[in-house]
Design a protein around this motif. Structure first.
Motif, mmCIF file in Angstrom:
data_model
loop_
_atom_site.group_PDB
_atom_site.id
_atom_site.type_symbol
_atom_site.label_atom_id
_atom_site.label_comp_id
_atom_site.label_asym_id
_atom_site.label_seq_id
_atom_site.Cartn_x
_atom_site.Cartn_y
_atom_site.Cartn_z
ATOM 1 N N LEU A 427 0.889 -1.211 -0.100
ATOM 2 C CA LEU A 427 -0.038 -0.067 0.103
ATOM 3 C C LEU A 427 0.886 1.274 0.042
ATOM 4 O O LEU A 427 0.600 2.175 -0.501
ATOM 5 N N ASP A 428 1.937 1.131 0.704
ATOM 6 C CA ASP A 428 2.971 2.496 0.824
ATOM 7 C C ASP A 428 4.126 2.010 1.246
ATOM 8 O O ASP A 428 4.257 1.394 2.364
ATOM 9 N N LEU A 475 -2.762 1.605 8.163
ATOM 10 C CA LEU A 475 -1.544 2.075 8.145
ATOM 11 C C LEU A 475 -1.597 3.685 8.687
ATOM 12 O O LEU A 475 -2.801 4.327 8.297
ATOM 13 N N GLN A 476 -0.600 4.116 9.671
ATOM 14 C CA GLN A 476 -0.854 5.358 10.367
ATOM 15 C C GLN A 476 0.628 5.741 10.688
ATOM 16 O O GLN A 476 1.501 4.891 10.622
ATOM 17 N N ASP A 477 0.759 7.024 10.810
ATOM 18 C CA ASP A 477 2.136 7.584 11.038
ATOM 19 C C ASP A 477 2.270 7.630 12.576
ATOM 20 O O ASP A 477 1.122 8.429 13.147
ATOM 21 N N PHE A 478 3.379 7.480 13.129
ATOM 22 C CA PHE A 478 3.693 7.897 14.251
ATOM 23 C C PHE A 478 4.992 8.184 14.623
ATOM 24 O O PHE A 478 5.810 7.879 13.882
ATOM 25 N N THR A 479 5.193 9.055 15.732
ATOM 26 C CA THR A 479 6.660 9.414 15.916
ATOM 27 C C THR A 479 7.320 8.432 16.725
ATOM 28 O O THR A 479 6.497 7.260 17.159
ATOM 29 N N ARG A 541 5.982 4.733 9.754
ATOM 30 C CA ARG A 541 4.562 4.305 9.108
ATOM 31 C C ARG A 541 4.479 2.707 9.653
ATOM 32 O O ARG A 541 4.917 1.915 9.403
ATOM 33 N N VAL A 542 3.206 2.914 10.328
ATOM 34 C CA VAL A 542 2.875 1.475 11.252
ATOM 35 C C VAL A 542 1.602 0.687 10.654
ATOM 36 O O VAL A 542 0.739 1.499 10.521
ATOM 37 N N PRO A 556 -4.270 3.487 23.878
ATOM 38 C CA PRO A 556 -4.935 4.737 23.448
ATOM 39 C C PRO A 556 -3.900 5.435 22.397
ATOM 40 O O PRO A 556 -4.511 6.164 21.802
ATOM 41 N N THR A 557 -2.735 5.215 22.578
ATOM 42 C CA THR A 557 -1.927 5.866 21.891
ATOM 43 C C THR A 557 -1.778 5.448 20.334
ATOM 44 O O THR A 557 -1.667 6.391 19.420
ATOM 45 N N LEU A 558 -2.206 4.287 19.979
ATOM 46 C CA LEU A 558 -2.537 3.864 18.558
ATOM 47 C C LEU A 558 -3.680 4.471 17.795
ATOM 48 O O LEU A 558 -3.914 4.472 16.889
ATOM 49 N N ALA A 559 -4.697 5.152 18.715
ATOM 50 C CA ALA A 559 -5.853 6.062 18.171
ATOM 51 C C ALA A 559 -5.028 7.354 17.696
ATOM 52 O O ALA A 559 -5.979 8.212 17.369
ATOM 53 N N GLN A 560 -4.198 7.603 18.137
ATOM 54 C CA GLN A 560 -3.471 9.043 17.837
ATOM 55 C C GLN A 560 -2.795 9.269 16.565
ATOM 56 O O GLN A 560 -1.965 10.033 16.081
ATOM 57 N N GLY A 561 -2.825 8.077 15.719
ATOM 58 C CA GLY A 561 -1.975 8.299 14.580
ATOM 59 C C GLY A 561 -2.587 9.165 13.354
ATOM 60 O O GLY A 561 -3.673 9.499 13.566
ATOM 61 N N THR A 562 -1.643 9.526 12.687
ATOM 62 C CA THR A 562 -2.211 10.330 11.453
ATOM 63 C C THR A 562 -2.011 9.809 10.125
ATOM 64 O O THR A 562 -1.497 8.588 10.162
ATOM 65 N N ASN A 563 -2.459 10.438 9.148
ATOM 66 C CA ASN A 563 -2.179 10.040 7.755
ATOM 67 C C ASN A 563 -2.852 8.472 7.551
ATOM 68 O O ASN A 563 -2.035 7.461 6.882
ATOM 69 N N ASP A 564 -4.186 8.218 8.040
ATOM 70 C CA ASP A 564 -4.692 7.069 8.017
ATOM 71 C C ASP A 564 -4.837 6.360 6.421
ATOM 72 O O ASP A 564 -5.092 7.092 5.650
ATOM 73 N N LEU A 565 -4.703 5.049 6.365
ATOM 74 C CA LEU A 565 -4.959 4.382 5.096
ATOM 75 C C LEU A 565 -5.274 3.141 5.433
ATOM 76 O O LEU A 565 -4.811 2.573 6.071
ATOM 77 N N VAL A 566 -6.663 2.863 4.802
ATOM 78 C CA VAL A 566 -7.159 1.576 5.047
ATOM 79 C C VAL A 566 -6.932 0.503 3.852
ATOM 80 O O VAL A 566 -7.144 1.072 2.919
ATOM 81 N N GLY A 567 -6.438 -0.579 4.416
ATOM 82 C CA GLY A 567 -6.025 -1.859 3.504
ATOM 83 C C GLY A 567 -7.148 -2.850 3.365
ATOM 84 O O GLY A 567 -8.334 -2.596 3.659
ATOM 85 N N GLU A 568 -6.930 -3.842 3.222
ATOM 86 C CA GLU A 568 -7.832 -4.930 2.905
ATOM 87 C C GLU A 568 -8.100 -5.882 4.189
ATOM 88 O O GLU A 568 -7.212 -5.507 5.003
ATOM 89 N N ASP A 569 -8.644 -6.788 3.901
ATOM 90 C CA ASP A 569 -9.054 -7.579 4.904
ATOM 91 C C ASP A 569 -7.838 -8.481 5.677
ATOM 92 O O ASP A 569 -6.866 -8.863 4.761
ATOM 93 N N ASP A 570 -7.756 -8.526 6.936
ATOM 94 C CA ASP A 570 -6.396 -9.169 7.502
ATOM 95 C C ASP A 570 -6.292 -10.863 6.990
ATOM 96 O O ASP A 570 -5.194 -11.143 6.923
#
Length: 600
Positions: A427-428, A475-479, A541-542, A556-570
């Protein structure tokens, strides 16, 4: 460190003597005391009933739709031997559970069967593909009388739970067999689950079992923290109340109706000091060998309740935990997946209408596979398998050995994380790592063939058993600082008492020092990505599943990610990875599970 509860994770759904003494009865301590001479039931042979009547309570919990015999570690139970060693016993399967329960009921005219929740949800393909209608049908054949809801009963939301209770064909997929689904022939209890608009329980809060002049009330609750471990859609429109307050409330209601014998069905559990099903958790004293949420619940539930049937942690125990009045009270759990059942004797006092607590005795029994299969259950499994076969038998990969789902870091968990990392990179390409919640890994993969597919072949059905949820790979961005904080949340905050160790993809390594306490158990300076220290200021990118991406399972920190991208079924991501990395001539080897260094 106690293991993370096996069923604590996000759920969503994807449509598509034979009871031998060798079972090592977990006699956690029959609370025996002499009864008066008229203690025998006296019923039968034309005699008046005596004062006391033994009532058999059979119970089990956390079946999770396992109608076929579970494979690998999911189909084994640990037994403590007289010499102090342990051995594992193959156990479980609805065909055998039915036989064991029927044999146990023989000679017991006063017998009731109850369950501690999670009868459905996170189910293998045979049940999950059909929205668990096969399991509801099977439970009817098992003569289940009553169950509480568990967190997994909310996998598809309260409306779908109501359909399982009341019947009707699925609103999207319709009727699978050409006939209208009848629903459960037994009550689901949900005393502490309220409609947010009306404030009333969404299902019956209690139920009274009656046999001639004997009456026993059952109150059913699930853990108050269900919203933390189920998707937001699953618990939309309902509220979960305190377990103890709810049980105490309805115990008074039952008493006002003249019902003084009460059993609480609680989908919350504990952690015994030993994994052996017949471990004596009353040693050295009552309830001394068990910890976890159920202990505080048991100590605070009103003395009006005579026994607690529990679940959720997939542990096996039969303990006596003192009630608020200091009187010993039986607390039981029968592991999971139909590998055990509990046989409890409740001695009913006809004079008082209450249970003679000093005469309660209980034991867990193994659902061994050395008994005849129940023919009606075999027929049920065959009928539904015929419908599932075109989908379930499709090969998706090849393995060279069992890929187990055991330990803080499991080979199966690592494999799923690797698959999600690979999907994330598609995806990225900037995707750096993946993290998988351990409770979302429902099983391992076994090398030995279950059917005609051949050894080492992984079928879609087997993959479905491992990942039965309709999570997407997000996918999300985290520091780097946030990433380290996520790792620390495995052992702190909501997860301090029962850590949830995320399964890392290849390249992420760190040290987990269990000699420390709290968040310090994750050694900050040890966190590496591809051998390099994680930079607190850098962006990574996680990939995670959609449940974790929403902060589920106490992250809770995993809910603070940015630049979300949704992929396919796990599951699709896992299947794609297996197909790309294995073949009949070059099967995939189990990951080494060496990414986390554990210091004990």
């Amino acid at each position: 460190m106690p293991p993370a509860p096996a069923s604590r994770h996000r759920t969503g759904r994807r449509t598509h003597g034979l009871l031998a003494a060798a079972e090592g009865l977990a006699t956690a301590a029959a609370l025996t005391a002499a009864l008066p001479a008229d203690a025998h039931d006296g019923g039968g042979h034309g005699h008046r009933p005596g004062r006391y009547q033994d009532v058999q309570l059979l119970s089990f919990n956390d079946l999770h739709g396992n109608l076929e015999s579970p494979s690998g570690s999911s189909g084994r139970i640990t037994e403590l031997q007289p010499d102090g060693t342990t051995r594992t016993v193959d156990a479980g399967g609805a065909e055998y559970l039915a036989t064991h329960l029927r044999q146990a009921r023989a000679g017991h005219p006063y017998s009731v069967t109850a369950a501690g929740g999670d009868m459905v949800g996170a189910s293998p393909l045979l049940s999950g593909l059909f929205h668990d209608e096969p399991t509801i049908e099977a439970l009817g054949k098992l003569k289940l009388d009553v169950t509480t809801v568990g967190n997994h009963e909310f996998d598809e939301g309260a409306r779908e739970l109501a359909r399982l209770q009341n019947g009707g064909c699925h609103p999207t997929d319709g009727c699978y067999t050409g006939k209208r689904f009848k629903g459960a022939g037994f009550p689901y209890l949900a005393a502490n689950v309220q409609d947010e608009k009306t404030g009333k329980p969404i299902l019956k809060p209690y139920w009274v079992w009656k046999k001639k002049d004997v009456r026993i009330g059952f109150i059913g609750v699930t853990l108050e923290g269900t919203p933390d471990i189920v998707s937001a859609d699953g618990v939309k429109g309902v509220a979960f109340k305190d377990e103890v307050e709810t049980i105490n409330k309805y115990a008074k209601v039952l008493q006002r109706q003249g019902v003084r014998s009460i059993v609480a069905l609680i989908h919350e559990g504990g952690f015994p000091a030993s994994g052996a099903y017949n471990y004596d958790c009353d040693s050295p004293g009552a309830g001394a060998g068990i910890s976890g949420p159920i202990v505080d619940i048991a100590k605070n539930v009103t003395p009006a309740v005579d026994a607690l049937v529990t679940g959720h942690t997939h542990a096996a125990y039969v303990c006596t935990v003192p009630d608020p009045a200091g009187r010993p009270r039986m607390v039981t759990s029968a592991a999971s997946f139909g590998r055990l059942y509990t046989d409890t004797t409740l001695t009913y006092d006809r004079r008082t209408g209450d249970i003679a607590r000093t005469a309660v005795r209980s034991a867990n029994h193994v659902v061994t596979r050395d008994v005849p299969k129940a023919a009606d259950m075999t027929d049920l499994i065959s009928r539904w398998n015929a419908l599932a076969a075109p989908i379930g038998n499709r090969p998706i990969g090849y393995i060279s050995a069992d890929i187990d789902n055991t330990g803080d870091e499991s080979p199966m968990g690592d494999l799923i994380a690797d698959a999600q990392l690979a999907h994330g990179k598609e995806l990225d390409p900037r995707t750096s790592l993946a993290l998988m919640n351990p409770g979302g890994v429902r099983s391992g993969l076994t090398y030995r063939a279950k059917g005609a597919e051949g050894d080492g072949v992984v079928t879609y059905a087997e993959g479905f058993t491992v990942q039965p949820f309709a999570n997407t790979v997000n996918l999300q961005d985290f520091t780097g600082a946030q990433l380290v904080q996520v790792l620390k949340e495995q052992v702190s905050g909501a997860n301090a008492a029962a850590p949830k160790i995320l399964q890392p993809s290849a390249g992420l390594t760190y040290t987990l020092d269990l000699t420390r306490s709290g968040a310090d158990r994750v050694v900050t300076d040890s966190v590496r990505l591809d051998g390099h220290p994680v930079d607190p200021a850098a962006t990574y990118r996680v990939a995670t599943n959609s449940f974790l991406a929403g902060g589920g399972d106490g992250f809770p920190t995993l809910a603070q990610g940015t630049n979300d991208l949704v992929g396919e079924d796990d599951l699709a991501a896992l299947g794609t990875y297996l197909t790309a990395h294995s073949s009949a001539t070059s099967p995939l080897a189990p990951p080494a599970a060496d990414r986390i260094t554990v210091v004990q």
